[in-house]
Design a protein around this motif. Structure first.
Motif, PDB file in Angstrom:
ATOM      1  N   TYR A 116      -0.577   9.310 -11.858  1.00 38.44           N
ATOM      2  CA  TYR A 116      -1.904   9.050 -11.791  1.00 38.44           C
ATOM      3  C   TYR A 116      -2.402   8.776 -13.497  1.00 38.44           C
ATOM      4  CZ  TYR A 116      -2.154  10.578  -7.009  1.00 38.44           C
ATOM      5  OH  TYR A 116      -1.613  10.695  -5.812  1.00 38.44           O
ATOM      6  N   THR A 117      -1.955   7.679 -13.809  1.00 39.18           N
ATOM      7  CA  THR A 117      -2.612   6.787 -15.064  1.00 39.18           C
ATOM      8  C   THR A 117      -2.675   5.433 -14.722  1.00 39.18           C
ATOM      9  OG1 THR A 117      -0.559   6.387 -16.251  1.00 39.18           O
ATOM     10  CG2 THR A 117      -1.071   8.579 -16.511  1.00 39.18           C
ATOM     11  N   MET A 118      -2.861   4.485 -15.700  1.00 41.79           N
ATOM     12  CA  MET A 118      -2.823   3.272 -15.575  1.00 41.79           C
ATOM     13  C   MET A 118      -1.592   2.728 -15.341  1.00 41.79           C
ATOM     14  SD  MET A 118      -3.727   1.836 -19.159  1.00 41.79           S
ATOM     15  CE  MET A 118      -2.923   0.149 -19.164  1.00 41.79           C
ATOM     16  N   TRP A 119      -0.500   3.528 -15.736  1.00 41.89           N
ATOM     17  CA  TRP A 119       0.788   2.998 -15.571  1.00 41.89           C
ATOM     18  C   TRP A 119       1.382   2.730 -14.195  1.00 41.89           C
ATOM     19  CZ3 TRP A 119       1.223   0.315 -19.733  1.00 41.89           C
ATOM     20  CH2 TRP A 119       1.008   0.674 -20.858  1.00 41.89           C
ATOM     21  N   ARG A 120       0.649   3.621 -13.252  1.00 45.55           N
ATOM     22  CA  ARG A 120       0.942   3.467 -11.702  1.00 45.55           C
ATOM     23  C   ARG A 120       0.973   1.852 -11.342  1.00 45.55           C
ATOM     24  NH1 ARG A 120      -0.788   6.555  -8.648  1.00 45.55           N
ATOM     25  NH2 ARG A 120      -1.353   5.542  -6.510  1.00 45.55           N
ATOM     26  N   TYR A 121       0.054   1.144 -12.135  1.00 46.99           N
ATOM     27  CA  TYR A 121       0.205  -0.456 -12.036  1.00 46.99           C
ATOM     28  C   TYR A 121       1.277  -1.277 -12.898  1.00 46.99           C
ATOM     29  CZ  TYR A 121      -3.889   1.263  -9.848  1.00 46.99           C
ATOM     30  OH  TYR A 121      -4.545   2.341  -8.971  1.00 46.99           O
ATOM     31  N   ALA A 122       2.093  -0.377 -13.484  1.00 47.17           N
ATOM     32  CA  ALA A 122       3.017  -1.211 -14.315  1.00 47.17           C
ATOM     33  C   ALA A 122       3.625  -2.515 -13.775  1.00 47.17           C
ATOM     34  CB  ALA A 122       3.834  -0.357 -15.226  1.00 47.17           C
ATOM     35  N   PRO A 123       4.016  -2.408 -12.407  1.00 47.80           N
ATOM     36  CA  PRO A 123       4.571  -3.552 -11.812  1.00 47.80           C
ATOM     37  C   PRO A 123       3.690  -4.686 -11.654  1.00 47.80           C
ATOM     38  CG  PRO A 123       5.064  -1.532 -10.503  1.00 47.80           C
ATOM     39  CD  PRO A 123       4.110  -1.046 -11.602  1.00 47.80           C
ATOM     40  N   LEU A 124       2.527  -4.552 -11.771  1.00 56.32           N
ATOM     41  CA  LEU A 124       1.654  -5.603 -11.765  1.00 56.32           C
ATOM     42  C   LEU A 124       1.127  -5.970 -13.187  1.00 56.32           C
ATOM     43  CD1 LEU A 124      -0.802  -4.461  -8.745  1.00 56.32           C
ATOM     44  CD2 LEU A 124       1.218  -6.139  -8.635  1.00 56.32           C
ATOM     45  N   MET A 125       1.891  -5.374 -13.997  1.00 59.03           N
ATOM     46  CA  MET A 125       1.442  -5.832 -15.532  1.00 59.03           C
ATOM     47  C   MET A 125       2.411  -6.569 -16.266  1.00 59.03           C
ATOM     48  SD  MET A 125      -0.456  -2.138 -16.312  1.00 59.03           S
ATOM     49  CE  MET A 125      -0.690  -2.388 -17.914  1.00 59.03           C
ATOM     50  N   LYS A 178       0.972  -1.093  -0.040  1.00 58.88           N
ATOM     51  CA  LYS A 178      -0.007   0.050  -0.084  1.00 58.88           C
ATOM     52  C   LYS A 178       0.991   1.232   0.108  1.00 58.88           C
ATOM     53  CE  LYS A 178      -3.681  -2.371   2.236  1.00 58.88           C
ATOM     54  NZ  LYS A 178      -4.562  -2.536   3.362  1.00 58.88           N
ATOM     55  N   LYS A 179       1.993   1.058   0.774  1.00 57.00           N
ATOM     56  CA  LYS A 179       2.957   2.314   0.575  1.00 57.00           C
ATOM     57  C   LYS A 179       3.482   2.860  -0.609  1.00 57.00           C
ATOM     58  CE  LYS A 179       6.876   3.879   3.483  1.00 57.00           C
ATOM     59  NZ  LYS A 179       8.125   3.712   2.430  1.00 57.00           N
ATOM     60  N   TYR A 180       3.724   1.736  -1.455  1.00 57.62           N
ATOM     61  CA  TYR A 180       4.041   1.736  -2.718  1.00 57.62           C
ATOM     62  C   TYR A 180       3.087   2.607  -3.527  1.00 57.62           C
ATOM     63  CZ  TYR A 180       5.177   1.287  -7.749  1.00 57.62           C
ATOM     64  OH  TYR A 180       5.175   1.541  -9.122  1.00 57.62           O
ATOM     65  N   PHE A 181       1.892   2.464  -3.421  1.00 60.31           N
ATOM     66  CA  PHE A 181       0.875   3.336  -4.152  1.00 60.31           C
ATOM     67  C   PHE A 181       0.619   4.643  -3.581  1.00 60.31           C
ATOM     68  CE2 PHE A 181      -0.185  -1.210  -5.461  1.00 60.31           C
ATOM     69  CZ  PHE A 181      -0.190  -0.906  -6.649  1.00 60.31           C
ATOM     70  N   ALA A 182       0.775   4.709  -2.061  1.00 66.36           N
ATOM     71  CA  ALA A 182       0.361   5.951  -1.554  1.00 66.36           C
ATOM     72  C   ALA A 182       1.515   7.006  -2.022  1.00 66.36           C
ATOM     73  CB  ALA A 182       0.478   5.667  -0.125  1.00 66.36           C
ATOM     74  N   SER A 210      -9.871  -2.463 -12.201  1.00 70.27           N
ATOM     75  CA  SER A 210     -10.208  -3.061 -10.891  1.00 70.27           C
ATOM     76  C   SER A 210      -9.102  -2.673  -9.964  1.00 70.27           C
ATOM     77  CB  SER A 210     -10.457  -4.558 -11.101  1.00 70.27           C
ATOM     78  OG  SER A 210     -11.120  -5.032 -11.930  1.00 70.27           O
ATOM     79  N   LEU A 211      -7.915  -2.524 -10.474  1.00 68.23           N
ATOM     80  CA  LEU A 211      -7.096  -2.060  -9.571  1.00 68.23           C
ATOM     81  C   LEU A 211      -7.197  -0.680  -9.117  1.00 68.23           C
ATOM     82  CD1 LEU A 211      -3.667  -3.378 -11.625  1.00 68.23           C
ATOM     83  CD2 LEU A 211      -5.012  -4.481  -9.988  1.00 68.23           C
ATOM     84  N   GLU A 212      -7.887   0.210  -9.904  1.00 68.45           N
ATOM     85  CA  GLU A 212      -7.988   1.577  -9.352  1.00 68.45           C
ATOM     86  C   GLU A 212      -9.184   1.705  -8.501  1.00 68.45           C
ATOM     87  OE1 GLU A 212      -8.546   4.059 -13.064  1.00 68.45           O
ATOM     88  OE2 GLU A 212      -6.608   3.555 -13.744  1.00 68.45           O
ATOM     89  N   ILE A 213     -10.295   0.842  -8.911  1.00 68.19           N
ATOM     90  CA  ILE A 213     -11.285   1.088  -8.035  1.00 68.19           C
ATOM     91  C   ILE A 213     -11.022   0.411  -6.649  1.00 68.19           C
ATOM     92  CG2 ILE A 213     -13.589  -0.456  -7.595  1.00 68.19           C
ATOM     93  CD1 ILE A 213     -13.974  -0.599 -10.459  1.00 68.19           C
ATOM     94  N   ALA A 214     -10.175  -0.711  -6.472  1.00 73.89           N
ATOM     95  CA  ALA A 214      -9.725  -0.960  -5.365  1.00 73.89           C
ATOM     96  C   ALA A 214      -8.816   0.036  -4.544  1.00 73.89           C
ATOM     97  CB  ALA A 214      -8.848  -2.557  -5.312  1.00 73.89           C
ATOM     98  N   GLU A 215      -7.765   0.767  -5.095  1.00 72.70           N
ATOM     99  CA  GLU A 215      -7.114   1.710  -4.437  1.00 72.70           C
ATOM    100  C   GLU A 215      -8.080   3.072  -4.121  1.00 72.70           C
ATOM    101  OE1 GLU A 215      -3.831   2.994  -6.762  1.00 72.70           O
ATOM    102  OE2 GLU A 215      -3.212   4.444  -5.097  1.00 72.70           O
ATOM    103  N   GLN A 216      -8.933   3.475  -5.139  1.00 70.21           N
ATOM    104  CA  GLN A 216      -9.681   4.479  -4.900  1.00 70.21           C
ATOM    105  C   GLN A 216     -10.638   4.265  -3.588  1.00 70.21           C
ATOM    106  OE1 GLN A 216     -11.017   4.921  -9.082  1.00 70.21           O
ATOM    107  NE2 GLN A 216      -9.876   6.774  -9.243  1.00 70.21           N
TER     108      GLN A 216
END
Lengths: 414, 414
Positions: A58-67, A49-53, A221-227
């Protein structure tokens, strides 16, 4: 890439080693659609969670480590993702729901959720040094590919069925795509694109065939969860055509659950148009789908032969969710409701999920105390013709102040 | 509010005390449009770069402390603002520009920059306890008001001229607005709305009359400055109709300069359509504008009698910038260029600025070593009919693999 273990075939369940140019299972052929498999233990050590915080992208690429992508090599792209998630007040009250969230994915750069997949397609094509990408699409995948490719300087060849709305075709011509309009249905269009891709060896963005695209779509879904600060809702509601989006929605929550960022996977309410509902029927009868007609105004989900049925059916089943269908009239009513109560204008396929939610509440499949997130998958401006049907007519007046008396504050004012 | 000193009349230059219900100058009447005056010394003590670096509200409301609004009372609104600012590579190269930035304001919730003004109108109306807002508009102000009001539960009455594109009218009907289509031009539509607002006492969102709306529009400049880490470009390019947007663009940079966050105000290139260019003529001849015909496809800036001429002319003059005009053909060419090189689909008025930039480069008003930010003010999906003119036609094939031979990789592929 360390985080990736490889692929698993959705038919034979065989594991395949990671290879950037693998599309489908060598044993099962083009039907053998693959799941991307991650090393969740490795990811747990790198993503929390800290990584995201602390992440300011603020684009989908914030999740690149999970892609399944090399995030580092990415140049500037269009601003795909991190679309707003609204807590609904007025629509929730109207529906009698305690907690309703609306994810407005129509605010992506080309106006639909498909930008998430196309952005990945473009990034993967560039990683591998291709200069032309091709696909077939009822419209949104096409325009999103054309837009995202244009921004990166890649060429596109796009096959659309002749019934694709004029707005969507114009959009992709503006993006400089080479557009081929096939005088047939979606299935025939798909076959023409497959033949052309084989003939010329272009990069293939057809969403079912290319396993990385679902990995792009899952970012919703990653965004919904984080938001929602990692507290997922009881239900997530989304419309279904080809099956790739619902597969992506599930995969996002599945990944987050595996690495321990969320404590459960929401139930998925998968909504099809009554006039084109092969997956709904297959789900209820627990057998393979049968090709059907494509009779609905919701053109983006009018897919009589869905290309990703296994993932689409499995996603909903594994989530403990269900399929439902809605009529075109219910879709148009949902469009007006979403617009007038929330200020969000969705295209027919974009609001089909909402129409399904309304029905599910009536049938008590979903109850008022459950929390729900509805994904609006596309922008209403993409298909004004159908919006006009839902919208009604303005009051027409001559330019004369006396005409103002025709405005009846009590009868024709809302 | 401590930060606010009051208003200054743009005609008589008299200062007025702050009063939340003041629209125009009591001495000069409705022509006496007001500027909102801030206490810049007070703001200097409260707002600095650190304030923004730590602010996680990525909407226009991050700038509430610099606006004539009580930021605290705001409930959740649509996600207006913080639209992407792209550094252009391909279009910049095509134009021979070293540094070109593109601000895509078509990605606002209802598809245009006007959301910035409408969001303020809705917030101000709610602050003062009104339940109905009214305006006249060629389309974008209307749909943005309808959408933003719907999301907050306010009623809207919207006057549009009959030539407003179908898509824009449908959008606002979907948002639940009471729409009145006036069989006349923009001026007649404006007069009808003014009469109705006087008759029923609704909150007035007409942008020129309401001094707070320019304060919303200015957030586009605040964002450009912040997104460029407070290093503003030499030029900012924007299309001009009513004059309120260009006034807002200037006001944003002016405010930032006053509080010391930027070291200068960029020059403004104000672009009008050749078929409707009263402000261009007034600027060049240094005299009041004369009402003109409204002959352009760029309907959002087709304003023969601009309502905010003083601010619009002063903004460009004070910035050391200039006015320019472009033909409809140049607008359509710019639309195709922006789409195919950057993946951004703008409506005609949205890309008019780019057409003007191209002309200014040809005329050497702007030179290649100067840095430029171009604001795309509206989404192309709002006006598909004109996009079709710019787009061309797809290649049409029968659903037969043999037809693929008609794809000529060397001649009809781009």
């Amino acid at each position: 890439m360390k985080k990736l273990l490889g692929f698993t075939c959705t038919i034979c369940n065989k594991d395949l080693e990671w290879n950037p140019s693998t599309y489908t299972c060598p044993s099962c052929g083009t039907e053998g659609i693959l799941d991307v498999k991650y090393d969740y233990e490795f990811l747990k050590g790198h993503i929390d969670k800290k990584y995201f915080a602390e992440n300011k992208n603020y684009t989908m690429w914030r999740y690149a480590p999970l892609m399944s992508i090399e995030g580092k090599k990415l140049k500037q792209t269009l601003k795909v993702g991190w679309t707003p998630l609204y807590r609904s007040e007025r629509l929730a009250k109207h529906l009698g729901l305690e907690k309703l969230y609306i994810k407005d994915d129509g605010l992506n750069p080309t106006g639909s959720l498909k930008d998430r997949a196309s952005a990945v397609a473009v990034a993967k094509a560039m990683e591998a040094g291709w200069d032309t990408i091709a696909c077939s699409s009822t419209g949104n995948a096409a325009s999103s590919l054309a837009g995202n490719a244009a921004s990166m300087g890649l060429k596109t060849v796009i096959f659309v069925p002749e019934r694709a709305p004029q707005g969507k075709v114009a959009q992709l011509l503006i993006y400089g795509a080479n557009v081929i309009s096939v005088k047939g249905n979606y299935q025939q269009t798909f076959e023409m694109s497959a033949a052309a891709i084989e003939k010329w060896g272009w990069y293939n963005r057809n969403a079912a065939i290319n396993p990385h695209l679902v990995e792009g779509k899952k970012t919703v879904s990653l965004e919904i969860a984080e938001q929602l600060e990692w507290q997922v809702p009881d239900w997530v509601v989304v419309s279904v055509g080809d099956g790739c989006t619902v597969a992506g929605v599930y995969k996002g929550f599945y990944d987050l659950h595996q690495i321990g960022l969320i404590d459960r996977i929401p139930k998925i309410l998968a909504v099809q148009a009554a006039g084109c509902s092969p997956l709904y029927k297959a789900f209820l009868e627990n057998k393979p789908f049968e090709p059907t007609e494509e009779n609905t105004i919701a053109d983006s989900i009018a897919v009589g032969v869905p290309r990703n049925p296994i993932k689409a059916l499995r996603a909903v089943k594994d989530s403990q969710g269900t399929y439902i269908t809605v009529t075109d009239e219910e879709i148009l009513a949902a469009m007006k409701l979403l617009g007038s109560l929330e200020g969000i204008f969705g295209e027919p396929a974009g609001v089909t999920g909402l129409a399904g939610l309304i029905k599910a509440l009536q049938e008590q499949t979903i109850v008022s105390t459950e929390s729900v997130a509805f994904i609006c998958t596309g922008n209403g401006l993409k298909d004004v013709q159908n919006a006009i049907q839902a919208a009604g007519e303005p009051l027409k007046l001559e330019p004369d102040v006396k005409e103002l008396d025709k405005i009846d504050l009590f009868h024709n004012m809302k």
